[in-house]
Write a protein that holds these residues in place. Structure first.
Motif, PDB file in Angstrom:
ATOM      1  N   MET A   1     -24.097  33.890 -83.578  1.00 37.30           N
ATOM      2  CA  MET A   1     -23.850  32.598 -83.328  1.00 37.30           C
ATOM      3  C   MET A   1     -25.199  31.878 -83.109  1.00 37.30           C
ATOM      4  N   LYS A   2     -25.842  31.539 -84.083  1.00 36.15           N
ATOM      5  CA  LYS A   2     -26.990  30.841 -84.000  1.00 36.15           C
ATOM      6  C   LYS A   2     -26.960  29.287 -83.929  1.00 36.15           C
ATOM      7  N   ASN A   3     -26.680  28.753 -82.891  1.00 39.18           N
ATOM      8  CA  ASN A   3     -26.588  27.187 -82.642  1.00 39.18           C
ATOM      9  C   ASN A   3     -27.198  26.627 -81.356  1.00 39.18           C
ATOM     10  N   LYS A   4     -26.820  25.534 -80.952  1.00 39.37           N
ATOM     11  CA  LYS A   4     -27.555  25.045 -79.900  1.00 39.37           C
ATOM     12  C   LYS A   4     -26.729  25.558 -78.540  1.00 39.37           C
ATOM     13  N   PHE A   5     -25.510  26.050 -78.589  1.00 35.67           N
ATOM     14  CA  PHE A   5     -24.734  26.536 -77.532  1.00 35.67           C
ATOM     15  C   PHE A   5     -24.971  28.093 -77.480  1.00 35.67           C
ATOM     16  N   GLU A   6     -25.703  28.863 -78.241  1.00 33.50           N
ATOM     17  CA  GLU A   6     -26.090  30.263 -78.201  1.00 33.50           C
ATOM     18  C   GLU A   6     -26.395  30.815 -76.672  1.00 33.50           C
ATOM     19  N   SER A   7     -27.376  29.947 -76.166  1.00 35.18           N
ATOM     20  CA  SER A   7     -28.071  30.384 -74.889  1.00 35.18           C
ATOM     21  C   SER A   7     -26.933  30.533 -73.863  1.00 35.18           C
ATOM     22  N   LEU A   8     -26.170  29.520 -73.899  1.00 34.05           N
ATOM     23  CA  LEU A   8     -25.010  29.528 -72.699  1.00 34.05           C
ATOM     24  C   LEU A   8     -24.039  30.441 -73.203  1.00 34.05           C
ATOM     25  N   VAL A   9     -23.668  30.656 -74.348  1.00 34.69           N
ATOM     26  CA  VAL A   9     -22.755  31.900 -74.733  1.00 34.69           C
ATOM     27  C   VAL A   9     -23.117  33.014 -74.152  1.00 34.69           C
ATOM     28  N   ASN A  10     -24.312  33.559 -74.363  1.00 37.48           N
ATOM     29  CA  ASN A  10     -25.191  34.639 -74.311  1.00 37.48           C
ATOM     30  C   ASN A  10     -25.044  35.043 -72.624  1.00 37.48           C
ATOM     31  N   ARG A  11     -24.959  34.113 -71.882  1.00 36.89           N
ATOM     32  CA  ARG A  11     -24.763  34.369 -70.398  1.00 36.89           C
ATOM     33  C   ARG A  11     -23.444  34.205 -69.778  1.00 36.89           C
ATOM     34  N   LEU A  12     -22.330  34.456 -70.636  1.00 36.07           N
ATOM     35  CA  LEU A  12     -21.024  34.442 -69.972  1.00 36.07           C
ATOM     36  C   LEU A  12     -20.779  35.071 -69.015  1.00 36.07           C
ATOM     37  N   ASP A  13     -21.492  36.418 -68.977  1.00 33.92           N
ATOM     38  CA  ASP A  13     -21.143  37.297 -67.940  1.00 33.92           C
ATOM     39  C   ASP A  13     -21.714  36.965 -66.524  1.00 33.92           C
ATOM     40  N   GLU A  14     -22.562  36.049 -66.605  1.00 33.55           N
ATOM     41  CA  GLU A  14     -23.252  35.559 -65.273  1.00 33.55           C
ATOM     42  C   GLU A  14     -22.404  34.461 -64.600  1.00 33.55           C
ATOM     43  N   PHE A  15     -21.520  33.747 -65.620  1.00 33.23           N
ATOM     44  CA  PHE A  15     -20.725  32.424 -64.948  1.00 33.23           C
ATOM     45  C   PHE A  15     -19.510  32.636 -64.507  1.00 33.23           C
ATOM     46  N   ASN A  16     -19.035  31.549 -63.816  1.00 31.33           N
ATOM     47  CA  ASN A  16     -17.784  31.438 -63.166  1.00 31.33           C
ATOM     48  C   ASN A  16     -16.720  32.015 -64.127  1.00 31.33           C
TER      49      ASN A  16
END
Length: 566
Positions: A1-16
Motif C-alpha cells: 500500500m504505497k500512498n499518502k496514508f502508508e506511514s500511518l497504516v505502518n504504525r497501527l501497532d503503536e496506536f490506540n
C-alpha cells in the motif's frame, strides 16, 4: 500500500485500539448490517458502536432504569441517539414538518436542537433505525459525519441586517460541509440497502482508512455577533465585511472545549487568529487544516488527539509553515474584528433585502410534548424557511412584509409569542442533554437548568440586575458540549448534585473562564454568586459585563492561556 496514508497504516501497532477498528472496518461498514438484524438484543456489538458514530448514531441506554434492570437481570434499556447533518442549520418548512413526523414515528423524546446547530433524536430503537434513516433521505437529509472521528457538521452564524452576506456565508458553510464529509459508500449500503459498488482503492481520498484522530469542528461567523463561539472551533472563519461586500475571512485555529478534570494535560483552548483568506479559498483551507491534523494528530492517546493539542505540541509557527507548504502560499495578515455578544438576538429583525426573521427561544433546544404540537400548527401555515442556531434556538426566516400580520397573529394564537421575548437571562443560558441518556454525564444539566435558572434569576432580581444578560452554561460532565469554558458563569458536573464552578469568561466568547470552586453543591454555588452579584451592583462600571467586572476587580485572574484556566 504505497500512498499518502502508508506511514500511518505502518504504525497501527503503536496506536490506540480505535485506530485498528477503523482500519479493519472496510471504510465504516464493520458488521453494522448484521448487528441491526440481531433480534436477541437491543444493542449492537462493541466495535459497531464506534463505527455507528461516523453514521451520526450513538448507542445509549436509559440510566434512570439501569440499576433496576440490573437487579432483574435484564440488559440495559438500549436505545440510540441520532444526529442529523444540517450545515448552517438551514431547513425548509417541508423538512421541519418531515422531522416532526419522523420524531413521532421513530423517537421517544421529541426533537432537540443542539449546540452544533442541528437536530438530534433520542430514544430510537434498533429495529427502527433503518426506516428512520430512509425517512430522512426522503426529505433530503442525512446523518453522515454528525458524530465520529471526522469533520462534524459545519456551523454558520447569521446576521439578518446584511442578508446577502449571510446567504453567501451560508453557501460557503454548506460547500465546506460537503467537501469535508466521508466519501465511503458504506452509508448508502447499510441504511438505504443500495447494491454495493466495487469499492475503489481510494474510497476515502481525504480521510484514508484511519480517518481522523478525533472529531474536527469547523464554523463560520459574521461579526459583530459571535453566535457560534468561533474561538471554540477547531477551525473558524470570521467574515470580514467592508462597504457591503464580503472580502474574505480571518482564519482562526485550535479551539476546543472538552477536558478531563483528572488530567493536568487536558484543558479547553481558545482558537487563535492566524491570518486572512479569500472567501473562495475557505473550503480548501478548511480541508488542508483537517489534513494536517489527520497526519500529525495524536493517535496513541485519544484524550490528547484533538487539533488544539497538536498545535500546542508542534507550535503555531510550525503549523503556519506546514499550511503554507500545502497551500503554495502564505496567509495574508488578519484584519481587525470585534464582537459584541455571543448569544442570539431574539425577536423580529428585518434584513437589507426587506425580508424579516423571528428568533424563538427554545429552552435547552427541546421540542416535545405541547411545544412540538404548537410548532407543528405554526408550520402548517408558515411559508418561509427555518434556521437553527448554535444557541439551541429556532429562527423563522424569509418572511415578507405581507406575511407579518398573519404570522404574528398565528404565533399569539398558538401561545408561541412568549418565545419571542422570554426572560432575558434564559436567552443567555445553555444546557447539555446529560442524564438520563448521555453515557458520560455525571450530573444533571438539561433537567436541572430550569430550577437553577429560577433561583439565579431571583438573585439577580434581589440586586435589580434582571436586565443584565450573563452567559450561563450548565453541563453534566467536563466535556463541554454546551461550551461552558467561555461562559461568564459555568457549572460542569462532577457527581450527583455537585459541580465545578467556572467564572470570568467574556460575554463575547473570547476569554476562557477560570475554575473558582470545586465539587460544590447548589447552596454553595448560589452563595458565591450572591456575593459576586452584590459586589457587581456596588462596583461595576456603566454597561460593564459581569465577566469583565470579575476580571477587572481581580476577583478572577484573567485567563490568557489554556493552562491558566484550571
Amino acid at each position: 500500500m504505497k500512498n499518502k496514508f502508508e506511514s500511518l497504516v505502518n504504525r497501527l501497532d503503536e496506536f490506540n485500539s480505535n485506530e485498528l477498528v477503523k482500519y479493519e472496518s472496510n471504510y465504516l461498514r464493520g458488521s453494522i448490517s448484521d448487528s441491526l438484524q440481531d433480534p436477541v438484543t437491543g444493542s449492537v456489538v462493541f466495535n459497531d458502536t464506534l463505527l455507528l458514530k461516523f453514521h451520526g448514531i450513538y448507542q445509549q441506554d436509559d440510566r434512570d432504569l439501569r440499576a433496576d434492570r440490573q437487579k432483574r437481570f435484564l440488559e440495559p434499556n438500549y436505545q440510540f441517539m441520532v444526529r442529523i447533518r444540517i450545515p448552517g442549520g438551514l431547513l425548509s418548512r417541508e423538512q421541519w414538518l418531515g422531522l416532526d413526523d419522523i420524531s413521532r414515528k421513530y423517537a421517544e423524546r421529541g426533537l432537540r436542537i443542539t449546540t452544533r446547530q442541528t437536530i438530534q433524536f433520542h430514544g430510537v430503537r434498533k429495529g427502527k433505525l433503518r426506516k428512520f434513516m430512509q425517512a430522512l433521505r426522503d426529505i433530503g437529509l442525512d446523518t453522515i459525519a454528525a458524530c465520529g472521528d471526522d469533520s462534524r457538521g459545519v456551523v454558520c452564524g447569521g446576521n439578518p441586517m446584511i442578508s446577502s452576506i449571510s446567504r453567501s456565508v451560508q453557501e460557503l458553510a454548506q460547500k465546506t460541509s460537503q467537501r469535508l464529509i466521508p466519501k465511503t459508500a458504506a452509508y448508502q449500503e447499510i441504511w438505504y440497502e443500495e447494491k454495493p459498488p466495487v469499492q475503489p482503492v481510494n474510497a476515502e481520498p481525504v480521510y484514508g482508512p484511519l480517518y481522523l484522530p478525533r472529531k474536527f469542528k469547523v464554523g463560520f461567523v459574521i461579526p459583530p455577533i459571535n453566535d457560534i463561539d468561533v474561538y471554540g472551533q477547531d477551525v473558524g472563519f470570521i467574515a470580514i465585511v467592508e462597504k457591503g461586500k464580503l472580502l474574505g475571512f480571518n482564519l482562526c485555529v485550535g479551539g476546543g472545549m472538552g477536558q478531563i478534570d483528572t488530567r493536568e494535560d487536558s484543558y479547553p483552548r481558545l482558537a487563535q487568529e492566524i491570518g486572512f483568506v479569500q472567501a473562495d479559498e475557505a473550503a480548501e483551507v478548511a480541508e488542508i487544516c483537517m489534513e494536517i491534523q489527520r497526519d500529525f494528530g495524536d493517535r496513541q492517546d485519544r484524550h490528547r488527539a484533538r487539533f488544539k493539542y497538536t498545535l500546542d505540541r508542534l507550535g503555531i509557527p510550525w503549523f503556519l509553515d506546514e499550511l503554507q507548504k500545502r497551500r503554495g502560499k502564505p496567509l495574508a495578515a488578519a484584519k481587525p474584528v470585534a464582537f459584541t455578544q455571543n448569544g442570539d438576538e431574539l425577536g423580529w429583525k428585518c434584513g437589507d433585502d426587506g425580508l424579516w426573521q423571528c428568533t424563538l427561544y427554545i429552552e435547552s433546544g427541546r421540542v416535545n410534548k405541547a411545544l412540538r404540537d404548537q410548532l407543528a400548527g405554526l408550520f402548517q401555515v408558515f411559508g418561509g424557511r427555518v434556521r437553527l442556531t448554535t444557541n439551541q434556538n429556532l429562527q423563522l426566516i424569509d418572511i415578507h412584509d405581507y406575511e407579518l400580520k398573519q404570522l404574528k397573529t398565528r404565533l399569539a394564537d398558538l401561545g408561541l409569542d412568549v418565545l419571542i421575548d422570554p426572560n432575558r437571562q434564559a436567552a443567555n443560558t445553555l444546557a447539555c442533554v446529560a442524564l438520563p441518556t448521555c453515557g458520560l454525564a455525571m450530573a444533571e444539566a438539561e433537567r436541572y437548568m430550569p430550577a437553577f435558572l429560577q433561583k439565579f434569576n431571583q438573585l439577580k432580581a434581589n440586586y435589580e440586575l434582571s436586565h443584565l444578560p450573563i452567559t450561563l452554561r450548565i453541563t453534566g460532565c467536563p466535556n463541554g458540549c454546551a461550551r461552558p469554558y467561555i461562559a461568564e458563569i459555568a457549572l460542569t458536573g462532577r457527581a450527583h448534585g455537585l459541580y465545578n464552578l467556572y467564572l470570568g469568561g467574556s460575554h463575547t466568547g473570547n476569554r476562557l473562564a477560570k475554575l473558582y470552586a470545586k465539587n460544590v453543591n447548589e447552596g454553595k454555588i448560589l452563595g458565591i454568586l450572591n456575593d459576586l452579584l452584590q459586589r457587581y451592583k456596588s462596583l461595576a462600571h456603566t454597561e460593564e459585563m459581569f465577566g469583565d467586572f470579575l476580571v477587572r476587580t481581580t476577583l478572577i485572574d484573567e485567563v490568557t492561556s489554556a493552562k491558566e484556566h484550571a
